[in-house]
Design a protein around this motif. Structure first.
Motif, PDB file in Angstrom:
ATOM      1  N   ASN A 101       0.791  -1.236   0.000  1.00 32.93           N
ATOM      2  CA  ASN A 101       0.000   0.000   0.000  1.00 32.93           C
ATOM      3  C   ASN A 101       0.820   1.282   0.000  1.00 32.93           C
ATOM      4  N   GLU A 102       2.102   1.193   0.372  1.00 29.09           N
ATOM      5  CA  GLU A 102       2.910   2.407   0.465  1.00 29.09           C
ATOM      6  C   GLU A 102       3.156   2.993  -0.925  1.00 29.09           C
ATOM      7  N   ASP A 103       3.121   4.310  -1.020  1.00 28.84           N
ATOM      8  CA  ASP A 103       3.205   5.007  -2.305  1.00 28.84           C
ATOM      9  C   ASP A 103       4.488   4.694  -3.072  1.00 28.84           C
ATOM     10  N   LYS A 104       5.605   4.533  -2.360  1.00 32.12           N
ATOM     11  CA  LYS A 104       6.881   4.355  -3.069  1.00 32.12           C
ATOM     12  C   LYS A 104       6.972   3.020  -3.808  1.00 32.12           C
ATOM     13  N   TYR A 105       6.039   2.095  -3.499  1.00 31.55           N
ATOM     14  CA  TYR A 105       6.041   0.811  -4.191  1.00 31.55           C
ATOM     15  C   TYR A 105       5.017   0.749  -5.326  1.00 31.55           C
ATOM     16  N   GLN A 106       4.446   1.887  -5.672  1.00 27.21           N
ATOM     17  CA  GLN A 106       3.482   1.904  -6.759  1.00 27.21           C
ATOM     18  C   GLN A 106       4.156   1.701  -8.112  1.00 27.21           C
ATOM     19  N   ASN A 331      19.086  12.142   2.620  1.00 24.24           N
ATOM     20  CA  ASN A 331      18.940  12.043   1.170  1.00 24.24           C
ATOM     21  C   ASN A 331      19.891  10.966   0.663  1.00 24.24           C
ATOM     22  N   TRP A 332      19.336   9.964  -0.050  1.00 24.66           N
ATOM     23  CA  TRP A 332      20.162   8.846  -0.492  1.00 24.66           C
ATOM     24  C   TRP A 332      21.202   9.283  -1.520  1.00 24.66           C
ATOM     25  N   GLY A 333      20.853  10.263  -2.356  1.00 24.05           N
ATOM     26  CA  GLY A 333      21.800  10.744  -3.358  1.00 24.05           C
ATOM     27  C   GLY A 333      23.032  11.358  -2.727  1.00 24.05           C
ATOM     28  N   TRP A 334      22.811  12.247  -1.769  1.00 19.04           N
ATOM     29  CA  TRP A 334      23.952  12.880  -1.087  1.00 19.04           C
ATOM     30  C   TRP A 334      24.708  11.868  -0.231  1.00 19.04           C
ATOM     31  N   ALA A 335      23.997  10.857   0.271  1.00 24.52           N
ATOM     32  CA  ALA A 335      24.675   9.790   1.018  1.00 24.52           C
ATOM     33  C   ALA A 335      25.640   9.036   0.108  1.00 24.52           C
ATOM     34  N   LYS A 425      14.556   3.114  -4.290  1.00 27.50           N
ATOM     35  CA  LYS A 425      13.341   3.216  -5.102  1.00 27.50           C
ATOM     36  C   LYS A 425      12.551   4.455  -4.700  1.00 27.50           C
ATOM     37  N   ALA A 426      12.257   5.272  -5.703  1.00 28.74           N
ATOM     38  CA  ALA A 426      11.512   6.530  -5.508  1.00 28.74           C
ATOM     39  C   ALA A 426      12.265   7.520  -4.624  1.00 28.74           C
ATOM     40  N   ALA A 427      13.571   7.294  -4.445  1.00 26.56           N
ATOM     41  CA  ALA A 427      14.387   8.209  -3.638  1.00 26.56           C
ATOM     42  C   ALA A 427      14.975   9.287  -4.542  1.00 26.56           C
ATOM     43  N   PRO A 428      14.678  10.560  -4.310  1.00 28.04           N
ATOM     44  CA  PRO A 428      15.210  11.630  -5.158  1.00 28.04           C
ATOM     45  C   PRO A 428      16.615  12.042  -4.746  1.00 28.04           C
ATOM     46  N   TRP A 429      17.303  12.708  -5.639  1.00 25.79           N
ATOM     47  CA  TRP A 429      18.578  13.345  -5.321  1.00 25.79           C
ATOM     48  C   TRP A 429      18.403  14.859  -5.461  1.00 25.79           C
ATOM     49  N   ILE A 430      18.644  15.410  -6.645  1.00 29.37           N
ATOM     50  CA  ILE A 430      18.425  16.835  -6.878  1.00 29.37           C
ATOM     51  C   ILE A 430      17.796  17.030  -8.259  1.00 29.37           C
ATOM     52  N   TRP A 432      16.487  16.960 -11.553  1.00 25.72           N
ATOM     53  CA  TRP A 432      15.790  16.028 -12.440  1.00 25.72           C
ATOM     54  C   TRP A 432      15.828  14.583 -11.965  1.00 25.72           C
ATOM     55  N   ILE A 433      16.632  14.260 -10.961  1.00 23.49           N
ATOM     56  CA  ILE A 433      16.730  12.874 -10.471  1.00 23.49           C
ATOM     57  C   ILE A 433      15.691  12.667  -9.369  1.00 23.49           C
ATOM     58  N   HIS A 434      14.595  12.001  -9.730  1.00 19.78           N
ATOM     59  CA  HIS A 434      13.512  11.755  -8.770  1.00 19.78           C
ATOM     60  C   HIS A 434      13.486  10.313  -8.265  1.00 19.78           C
ATOM     61  N   ASP A 435      14.260   9.455  -8.898  1.00 17.37           N
ATOM     62  CA  ASP A 435      14.288   8.047  -8.494  1.00 17.37           C
ATOM     63  C   ASP A 435      15.670   7.487  -8.798  1.00 17.37           C
ATOM     64  N   LEU A 436      16.457   7.220  -7.754  1.00 16.91           N
ATOM     65  CA  LEU A 436      17.832   6.742  -7.923  1.00 16.91           C
ATOM     66  C   LEU A 436      17.907   5.279  -8.351  1.00 16.91           C
TER      67      LEU A 436
END
Length: 524
Positions: A101-106, A331-335, A425-430, A432-436
């Motif tokens: 049900n969680e949005d990021k798994y849609q 933020n996973w991108g900066w990580a 999944k569904a993790a943004p960076w900066i 234009w990158i909305h899903d790493l």
């Protein structure tokens, strides 16, 4: 063979190992599409003896499963609802649907992900006795409740099936985190098989392992990829049996009483998990994403189902550090950026020595050519004088290769971490990158990665004598760019930052070496 030739060969072999590794994963690991077919286990006259089971026992098991036939049922008996998932149990006592049900798994069209395949559903039971098995797929289960909502800790559902001269009961307790306890009891002892179901078929790609992972009580891991099995095989003393794709899993786990696992295949050679049992059976189970924190909170041993390949011993601490950085950065991108820089800083002493050595090799290259021309017909004297030249200038012909060799296992480990981390999944960076977890939609990161690789190549001292080798090296940035176009943005981000830091390091070392060279010239 002179030392410089050895250096070039090692360097080329190292770089082409990267290319081969990526190309092999991209082009040659077969994609396994899932089709809704009934299980059709095949007998194999050449099945080898495994795990102390005899060939006769394996053949008997083969016949038992072959005699079993799976039927589909669209009739819902019970619905289980919670904030995180929704599960359906059909009239044959199986989990026929499992929605996240969680949005990021849609899905891309904003629909809920459904993890269960109709070809083989979790908790399906098949009996060794053909007559009983026919009844099991004909007689419906009954229950005293048709819908439950898990608002607090757990909810229990009791199912009952009458099979003429005996009854079968299933007690299923669902928890908020996607785990459930299953207890099977029969009024008389009889052999049967219960399954985790076919692996989820959501994250199917050519880059990661799809199939079954078994963890044994001695901590040994057995990975059975689709297409690995040629018949039925048995495995004793298993405490985790997980059918998984890249991101999702359906598994049984029992750390108190080990499971007796029978592996089989369907018509598409997909690996299937069955637990053989006689009489009462009890185990814990889980359906859902292979999220590290979720699995660790259930039991830290479950994190073993996240498969990192050869360099797991490096990948696990890498992910732990990445997860730690995300906890503090948010933020996973900066990580990923900080992880990459941290690795480069740790490796800097070794990298620095390698870069200095390559500068020294380039500086003495004219003298080396003179020696090669002078002792062209005498390899022994050539090697002797070359070694004296290296020693005089304190140059190590292998020094430039060692940093690259050190980074190979680290790169492979991070490669697997970033490919298998559903956290991206569904993790943004900066911007234009909305899903790493997916490719860069505008190809900006792959282009930047290729450009920085080209710049690094320009700054790195080289002493190629073979024009063909030099031309091949010049094309590597373009080749890597093409490969990385379809790679997840998180992995491309790592490689881009790695190149960027390499450019900075190489520029720094080049300036230092040039200053030292100028000072030496002034002294002379």
């Amino acid at each position: 063979m002179d030392k410089l030739s050895t250096q070039k060969r090692v360097l080329l072999a190292t770089i082409f190992s990267f290319v081969f590794f990526i190309a092999y994963d991209f082009f040659f690991i077969p994609k396994q599409p899932i089709q809704d077919n009934n299980i059709s286990a095949k007998t194999n006259s050449n099945i080898e003896q495994k795990n102390n089971f005899t060939k006769k026992e394996i053949d008997n098991t083969s016949n038992e499963i072959i005699n079993s036939k799976s039927n589909t049922s669209n009739e819902i008996l019970v619905k289980i609802k919670s904030d995180k998932f929704e599960a359906h149990i059909d009239t044959l006592g199986r989990i026929s649907k499992f929605y996240l049900n969680e949005d990021k798994y849609q899905t891309e069209d904003e629909k809920r992900i459904q993890l269960v395949s109709e070809s083989l559903m979790p908790l399906e039971i098949r009996f060794s006795d053909e007559k009983v098995n026919q009844l099991a797929f004909k007689n419906k289960y009954t229950t005293d409740i048709n819908e439950v909502n898990i608002t607090n800790d757990s909810k229990t559902i009791n199912l009952k099936q009458d099979l003429e001269d005996f009854t079968l009961n299933k007690k299923i307790t669902f928890f908020q985190n996607g785990t459930y306890d299953i207890e099977v009891s029969t009024s008389k002892n009889i052999d049967y098989f219960i399954t985790t179901g076919l692996r989820p078929s959501i994250a199917i790609d050519t880059l990661t392992v799809h199939g079954v992972l078994l963890r044994h009580i001695d901590d040994k891991i057995t990975v059975l990829k689709d297409d690995d099995l040629e018949g039925n095989e048995k495995f004793n003393n298993v405490d985790i049996a997980a059918a998984s794709d890249r991101y999702y899993t359906s598994l049984f786990f029992s750390f108190g009483k080990p499971l007796n696992v029978v592996m089989s295949t369907d018509e598409n050679k997909n690996a299937l998990v069955f637990i053989k049992q006689n009489g009462d059976f009890k185990t814990k189970a889980y359906i859902g994403p292979k999220d590290h924190d979720v699995l660790q909170n259930i039991d830290k041993r479950l994190t073993n189902i996240i498969e990192y390949g050869w360099f797991t011993f490096i990948a696990k601490p890498m992910f732990s550090f990445l997860n730690f950085l995300h906890t503090h950065i948010g933020n996973w991108g900066w990580a990923i950026v900080v992880l990459t820089i941290s690795i480069r800083i740790i490796l800097f002493p070794l990298t620095y020595k390698g870069m200095v050595s390559m500068n020294k090799i380039k500086e003495i290259a004219p003298k080396m050519k003179e020696l090669q021309a002078k002792y062209k017909g005498d390899p022994q004297k050539l090697n002797t004088h070359m070694m004296e030249l290296y020693k005089k200038h304190n140059a190590n012909p292998m020094g430039g290769c060692l940093p690259i060799l050190m980074q190979i296992p680290i790169f492979f480990a991070i490669y697997r971490v970033l490919l298998n981390a559903i956290e991206l999944k569904a993790a943004p960076w900066i911007f234009w990158i909305h899903d790493l977890s997916v490719m860069d939609p505008y190809f900006i990161l792959p282009i930047l990665m290729g450009a920085t690789m080209f710049l690094q190549q320009k700054l790195t001292p080289t002493t190629f004598n073979d024009p063909m080798q030099e031309k091949i090296m010049k094309f590597l940035p373009l080749i890597f760019t093409v490969f990385f176009v379809s790679f997840p943005a998180g992995l491309t981000l790592y490689w881009f930052i790695n190149n960027l830091f390499s450019v900075a390091q190489q520029s720094f070392v080049n300036r230092i070496f040039e200053k030292q060279k100028n000072k030496s010239a002034e002294v002379k």
